[in-house]
Design a protein around this motif. Structure first.
Motif, PDB file in Angstrom:
ATOM      1  N   LYS A 194     -14.005  28.020 -25.208  1.00 53.69           N
ATOM      2  CA  LYS A 194     -13.924  28.195 -23.641  1.00 53.69           C
ATOM      3  C   LYS A 194     -14.936  29.362 -23.134  1.00 53.69           C
ATOM      4  O   LYS A 194     -15.543  28.993 -22.169  1.00 53.69           O
ATOM      5  CB  LYS A 194     -12.488  29.080 -23.368  1.00 53.69           C
ATOM      6  N   LEU A 195     -15.179  30.233 -24.077  1.00 56.64           N
ATOM      7  CA  LEU A 195     -16.321  31.069 -23.407  1.00 56.64           C
ATOM      8  C   LEU A 195     -17.710  30.351 -23.484  1.00 56.64           C
ATOM      9  O   LEU A 195     -18.667  30.528 -22.619  1.00 56.64           O
ATOM     10  CB  LEU A 195     -16.556  32.277 -24.605  1.00 56.64           C
ATOM     11  N   ASN A 196     -18.261  29.561 -24.543  1.00 52.13           N
ATOM     12  CA  ASN A 196     -19.191  28.712 -24.428  1.00 52.13           C
ATOM     13  C   ASN A 196     -19.177  27.566 -23.133  1.00 52.13           C
ATOM     14  O   ASN A 196     -20.352  27.658 -22.436  1.00 52.13           O
ATOM     15  CB  ASN A 196     -19.488  27.718 -25.606  1.00 52.13           C
ATOM     16  N   GLU A 197     -18.092  27.250 -22.742  1.00 50.10           N
ATOM     17  CA  GLU A 197     -17.803  26.424 -21.571  1.00 50.10           C
ATOM     18  C   GLU A 197     -18.304  27.236 -20.285  1.00 50.10           C
ATOM     19  O   GLU A 197     -19.034  26.632 -19.517  1.00 50.10           O
ATOM     20  CB  GLU A 197     -16.751  25.722 -21.617  1.00 50.10           C
ATOM     21  N   LEU A 198     -17.819  28.378 -20.377  1.00 48.91           N
ATOM     22  CA  LEU A 198     -17.853  29.288 -19.068  1.00 48.91           C
ATOM     23  C   LEU A 198     -19.307  29.403 -18.849  1.00 48.91           C
ATOM     24  O   LEU A 198     -19.951  29.499 -17.697  1.00 48.91           O
ATOM     25  CB  LEU A 198     -17.273  30.589 -19.114  1.00 48.91           C
ATOM     26  N   ARG A 199     -20.207  29.837 -19.984  1.00 49.45           N
ATOM     27  CA  ARG A 199     -21.450  30.374 -19.801  1.00 49.45           C
ATOM     28  C   ARG A 199     -22.427  29.024 -19.526  1.00 49.45           C
ATOM     29  O   ARG A 199     -23.369  29.104 -18.618  1.00 49.45           O
ATOM     30  CB  ARG A 199     -22.000  31.060 -21.044  1.00 49.45           C
ATOM     31  N   GLU A 200     -22.111  27.906 -20.222  1.00 52.12           N
ATOM     32  CA  GLU A 200     -22.860  26.781 -19.986  1.00 52.12           C
ATOM     33  C   GLU A 200     -22.495  26.340 -18.259  1.00 52.12           C
ATOM     34  O   GLU A 200     -23.596  26.145 -17.539  1.00 52.12           O
ATOM     35  CB  GLU A 200     -22.572  25.741 -20.601  1.00 52.12           C
ATOM     36  N   ALA A 201     -21.569  26.454 -17.972  1.00 52.57           N
ATOM     37  CA  ALA A 201     -21.054  25.991 -16.269  1.00 52.57           C
ATOM     38  C   ALA A 201     -21.682  27.212 -15.272  1.00 52.57           C
ATOM     39  O   ALA A 201     -22.197  26.538 -14.498  1.00 52.57           O
ATOM     40  CB  ALA A 201     -19.655  26.062 -16.238  1.00 52.57           C
ATOM     41  N   PHE A 202     -21.827  28.407 -16.090  1.00 50.18           N
ATOM     42  CA  PHE A 202     -22.178  29.511 -14.842  1.00 50.18           C
ATOM     43  C   PHE A 202     -23.900  29.361 -14.875  1.00 50.18           C
ATOM     44  O   PHE A 202     -24.547  29.332 -13.654  1.00 50.18           O
ATOM     45  CB  PHE A 202     -22.293  30.814 -15.556  1.00 50.18           C
ATOM     46  N   GLU A 203     -24.490  28.684 -15.794  1.00 49.59           N
ATOM     47  CA  GLU A 203     -26.035  28.642 -15.932  1.00 49.59           C
ATOM     48  C   GLU A 203     -26.223  27.412 -15.075  1.00 49.59           C
ATOM     49  O   GLU A 203     -27.381  27.322 -14.310  1.00 49.59           O
ATOM     50  CB  GLU A 203     -26.507  28.708 -17.039  1.00 49.59           C
ATOM     51  N   ARG A 204     -25.595  26.368 -15.112  1.00 47.74           N
ATOM     52  CA  ARG A 204     -25.790  25.175 -14.406  1.00 47.74           C
ATOM     53  C   ARG A 204     -25.347  25.172 -12.887  1.00 47.74           C
ATOM     54  O   ARG A 204     -26.136  24.711 -12.133  1.00 47.74           O
ATOM     55  CB  ARG A 204     -24.908  23.949 -15.407  1.00 47.74           C
ATOM     56  N   LEU A 205     -24.223  25.839 -12.719  1.00 48.08           N
ATOM     57  CA  LEU A 205     -23.953  25.873 -11.208  1.00 48.08           C
ATOM     58  C   LEU A 205     -24.434  27.032 -10.213  1.00 48.08           C
ATOM     59  O   LEU A 205     -24.340  26.676  -9.070  1.00 48.08           O
ATOM     60  CB  LEU A 205     -22.505  25.813 -11.111  1.00 48.08           C
ATOM     61  N   LEU A 206     -24.833  27.947 -11.034  1.00 49.27           N
ATOM     62  CA  LEU A 206     -25.256  29.243 -10.283  1.00 49.27           C
ATOM     63  C   LEU A 206     -26.504  29.701 -10.747  1.00 49.27           C
ATOM     64  O   LEU A 206     -26.690  30.847 -11.314  1.00 49.27           O
ATOM     65  CB  LEU A 206     -24.221  30.226 -10.344  1.00 49.27           C
ATOM     66  N   PRO A 207     -27.569  28.728 -10.327  1.00 48.53           N
ATOM     67  CA  PRO A 207     -29.038  29.135 -11.000  1.00 48.53           C
ATOM     68  C   PRO A 207     -29.505  30.409 -10.244  1.00 48.53           C
ATOM     69  O   PRO A 207     -30.315  31.061 -10.633  1.00 48.53           O
ATOM     70  CB  PRO A 207     -29.792  27.823 -10.740  1.00 48.53           C
ATOM     71  N   GLN A 208     -29.148  30.533  -8.906  1.00 46.57           N
ATOM     72  CA  GLN A 208     -29.477  31.486  -8.144  1.00 46.57           C
ATOM     73  C   GLN A 208     -29.053  32.938  -8.858  1.00 46.57           C
ATOM     74  O   GLN A 208     -29.572  33.937  -8.337  1.00 46.57           O
ATOM     75  CB  GLN A 208     -29.139  31.290  -6.760  1.00 46.57           C
ATOM     76  N   LEU A 209     -28.103  32.947  -9.535  1.00 45.78           N
ATOM     77  CA  LEU A 209     -27.621  34.231 -10.060  1.00 45.78           C
ATOM     78  C   LEU A 209     -27.826  34.224 -11.608  1.00 45.78           C
ATOM     79  O   LEU A 209     -27.056  34.581 -12.579  1.00 45.78           O
ATOM     80  CB  LEU A 209     -26.056  34.374  -9.941  1.00 45.78           C
ATOM     81  N   LYS A 210     -28.867  33.835 -12.063  1.00 43.92           N
ATOM     82  CA  LYS A 210     -29.406  33.709 -13.422  1.00 43.92           C
ATOM     83  C   LYS A 210     -29.382  34.922 -14.258  1.00 43.92           C
ATOM     84  O   LYS A 210     -29.944  35.963 -13.625  1.00 43.92           O
ATOM     85  CB  LYS A 210     -30.845  33.038 -13.574  1.00 43.92           C
ATOM     86  N   GLY A 211     -28.808  35.224 -15.358  1.00 37.56           N
ATOM     87  CA  GLY A 211     -28.591  36.391 -16.131  1.00 37.56           C
ATOM     88  C   GLY A 211     -27.554  37.179 -15.413  1.00 37.56           C
ATOM     89  O   GLY A 211     -27.513  38.452 -16.260  1.00 37.56           O
ATOM     90  N   ALA A 212     -26.695  36.932 -14.515  1.00 37.40           N
ATOM     91  CA  ALA A 212     -25.763  37.983 -13.916  1.00 37.40           C
ATOM     92  C   ALA A 212     -24.667  38.206 -15.040  1.00 37.40           C
ATOM     93  O   ALA A 212     -24.398  37.180 -15.700  1.00 37.40           O
ATOM     94  CB  ALA A 212     -25.232  37.221 -12.640  1.00 37.40           C
ATOM     95  N   PRO A 213     -24.023  39.277 -15.008  1.00 37.50           N
ATOM     96  CA  PRO A 213     -23.165  39.483 -16.130  1.00 37.50           C
ATOM     97  C   PRO A 213     -21.948  38.784 -15.897  1.00 37.50           C
ATOM     98  O   PRO A 213     -21.262  38.214 -14.924  1.00 37.50           O
ATOM     99  CB  PRO A 213     -22.627  40.932 -15.970  1.00 37.50           C
ATOM    100  N   LEU A 214     -21.514  37.873 -16.995  1.00 37.73           N
ATOM    101  CA  LEU A 214     -20.302  37.146 -17.184  1.00 37.73           C
ATOM    102  C   LEU A 214     -19.398  37.907 -18.274  1.00 37.73           C
ATOM    103  O   LEU A 214     -19.521  37.741 -19.386  1.00 37.73           O
ATOM    104  CB  LEU A 214     -20.706  35.763 -17.608  1.00 37.73           C
ATOM    105  N   VAL A 215     -18.195  38.288 -17.531  1.00 40.09           N
ATOM    106  CA  VAL A 215     -17.374  39.064 -18.892  1.00 40.09           C
ATOM    107  C   VAL A 215     -15.764  38.462 -18.511  1.00 40.09           C
ATOM    108  O   VAL A 215     -15.480  37.721 -17.672  1.00 40.09           O
ATOM    109  CB  VAL A 215     -17.211  40.619 -18.429  1.00 40.09           C
ATOM    110  N   THR A 216     -14.941  38.416 -19.625  1.00 38.38           N
ATOM    111  CA  THR A 216     -13.761  37.921 -19.643  1.00 38.38           C
ATOM    112  C   THR A 216     -12.690  39.158 -19.813  1.00 38.38           C
ATOM    113  O   THR A 216     -12.975  40.273 -20.453  1.00 38.38           O
ATOM    114  CB  THR A 216     -13.424  37.102 -20.985  1.00 38.38           C
ATOM    115  N   VAL A 217     -11.807  39.090 -18.801  1.00 36.68           N
ATOM    116  CA  VAL A 217     -10.903  40.287 -18.692  1.00 36.68           C
ATOM    117  C   VAL A 217      -9.630  39.632 -18.708  1.00 36.68           C
ATOM    118  O   VAL A 217      -9.036  38.551 -18.396  1.00 36.68           O
ATOM    119  CB  VAL A 217     -11.093  41.078 -17.392  1.00 36.68           C
ATOM    120  N   SER A 218      -8.309  40.571 -18.819  1.00 33.98           N
ATOM    121  CA  SER A 218      -6.918  40.369 -18.650  1.00 33.98           C
ATOM    122  C   SER A 218      -6.354  41.405 -17.705  1.00 33.98           C
ATOM    123  O   SER A 218      -6.281  42.681 -18.249  1.00 33.98           O
ATOM    124  CB  SER A 218      -6.147  40.283 -19.879  1.00 33.98           C
TER     125      SER A 218
END
Length: 486
Positions: free
Chosen positions: A328-352
């Motif tokens: 799931k984490l790999n899917e999130l990172r791939e979708a983030f880079e593809r869908l939000l290129p204007q935020l390239k490199g922005a932190p992506l963290v998982t929380v509960s």
């Protein structure tokens, strides 16, 4: 003199209108329908020479179960217990109701200082209701009109003797609201957040993503109203706290749905209030539901935060419910880079938000984003960077006209803003601008933060065109001698 005043009463008696009157701003949402306010909202109030903290609360209702109304009532009762003074508001036009009598008995037991205010008492319509308020046994009622500002002098006289009793609490730090983001043009060093200037953090996202639950976990108490129902939060609530030792003011916002689905007037006000909180924040946490991440509305929310020039951290909530975490984490990172290129490199963290796992990663990501957002790059290094970038990939020459990028400097921080002096800037393609922005991110370690790049046309003017021509030294004596003879 500083104290805390909690405004309580039945729904739709004018508590939020009175709150706005005391703070001098339209912070709390106001509408004709009852039950608009759900959370506790704090504000810095001013009445004459009195300075105090005022709390707007949800309307008291006869509900003791775990329903939404029951949870709202428990939250309001907790505010009554913690406040120094309670202002019990009734509707003078309706008079004293059985519910008012029950709540008056609750206030009598929970708080030693209670003031009764009969609101909407302007004219003759509220005179009888104001007289009925004597029957509550809480002292002389005040006749006020929060809408028109009547009776504020009477409220001042009632508060002054009580305020003297709470002078020992003057060190209480009232949370500030509506703070503009300062843009220091010559800030060479990063200033860490302090209690005087806490980090401004806003948590935004779709309804039921867990924003209020996350903030409650950060501050360590059930300060904000939560529950399984979507859309509980309506006002943009600010809470001042310390998140792992870092002073912060955290804004909880209403969930933002697609504009086509927002038809209710109250929901439109709630979304507008949340967008306003984004403009007053420094770092934005875009909270996603890990089960349905990066829907169209999530992308719009993240893009809005970037457009406003705020540092962005993306957090995927409900991570404890995910079974296959690495995949799931790999899917999130791939979708983030593809869908939000204007935020390239922005932190992506998982929380509960429910269990509190991942809050340390979230804290580190927020601090890094805030530091990058405040970063300043020396002009000498920028021009070395510009030379290297243009040598590696020279700008195009449309129509045979060569574009020259002469020099570069940073003019602002928060977010970083750069100016490039160049020629024929109107012919410079967007792709080359993106090439420079990506180069700035990689070279100066500025991932994710919005970067503003402005090109100013310097033209091809001769810098010596308007200067007077100097006479050679060997001719100067001859000219002066000739002038003397004449």
């Amino acid at each position: 003199m500083t104290f805390t005043l909690a405004i309580v009463g039945r729904p739709n008696v004018g508590k939020s209108t009175l709150f706005n009157r005391l703070v001098g701003k339209r912070l709390a949402l106001v509408d004709d329908q009852p039950g608009v306010t759900r959370d506790l909202r704090e504000g810095a109030a001013r009445l004459g020479d009195l300075r105090f903290v005022v709390i707007d609360s949800a309307g008291l209702e006869l509900a003791d179960d775990d329903s939404l109304q029951g949870r709202m009532r428990r939250l309001t009762e907790r505010a009554v217990e913690e406040a120094d003074i309670c202002l019990f508001v009734i509707d003078a036009r309706q008079g004293v109701t059985p519910a008012d009598e029950i709540f008056a008995d609750i206030l009598r037991r929970k708080n030693a200082h209670v003031i009764v205010a009969a609101n909407k008492a302007e004219g003759n319509a509220g005179e009888i209701g104001a007289m009925e308020a004597w029957s509550l046994g809480l002292g002389e009622p005040l006749r006020i009109s929060a809408e028109h500002g009547e009776g504020m002098d009477d409220l001042y006289r009632a508060l002054v003797p009580l305020a003297d009793e709470f002078e020992a609490k003057a060190a209480l730090n009232a949370p500030e609201v509506d703070i503009d983001v300062a843009e220091d043009e010559d800030d060479d060093a990063y200033q860490a957040p302090t209690k005087a200037k806490p980090l401004q953090l806003a948590v935004i996202g779709r309804p039921n993503a867990g924003k209020s639950t996350l903030i409650n976990k950060i501050i360590g108490e059930d300060r904000l109203l939560t529950g399984p129902e979507a859309g509980i939060t309506r006002d943009a609530i600010s809470v001042q706290t310390e998140f792992m030792g870092t002073p912060m003011r955290i804004f909880d916002t209403a969930g933002m749905r697609k504009r086509a689905k927002v038809t209710d007037k109250l929901e439109k006000l709630s979304v507008a209030d949340g967008l306003r909180a984004v403009r007053f924040a420094e770092v934005i946490v875009v909270l996603l539901d890990v089960e349905i991440p990066f829907e169209q509305q999530d992308l719009r929310i993240a893009d809005y935060a970037e457009t406003e020039g705020r540092a962005v951290v993306v957090a995927a909530n409900k991570w404890d419910l995910e079974a296959d975490k690495p995949h799931k984490l790999n899917e999130l990172r791939e979708a983030f880079e593809r869908l939000l290129p204007q935020l390239k490199g922005a932190p992506l963290v998982t929380v509960s938000a429910k269990t509190g796992k991942g809050l340390d990663r979230l804290h580190a990501a927020i601090l890094k984003a805030h530091a990058v957002w405040n970063r300043r790059v020396p002009t000498a290094r920028l021009n070395q960077f510009l030379t290297a970038m243009t040598e590696a990939h020279p700008p195009p020459a449309p129509g045979g006209r060569r574009i020259k990028l002469r020099y570069m400097t940073q003019v602002k921080t928060r977010p970083p803003q750069f100016v490039v002096m160049a020629t024929h800037t109107d012919k410079l393609p967007d792709s080359y601008q993106r090439y420079l922005v990506n180069g700035l991110r990689e070279t100066f370690d500025m991932p994710g933060t919005p970067i503003r790049l402005i090109f100013r046309d310097q033209g091809s003017k001769n810098p010596y065109k308007d200067k007077k021509k100097s006479i050679p030294s060997r001719l100067r004596k001859h000219v002066e001698a000739k002038a003397r003879k004449e």
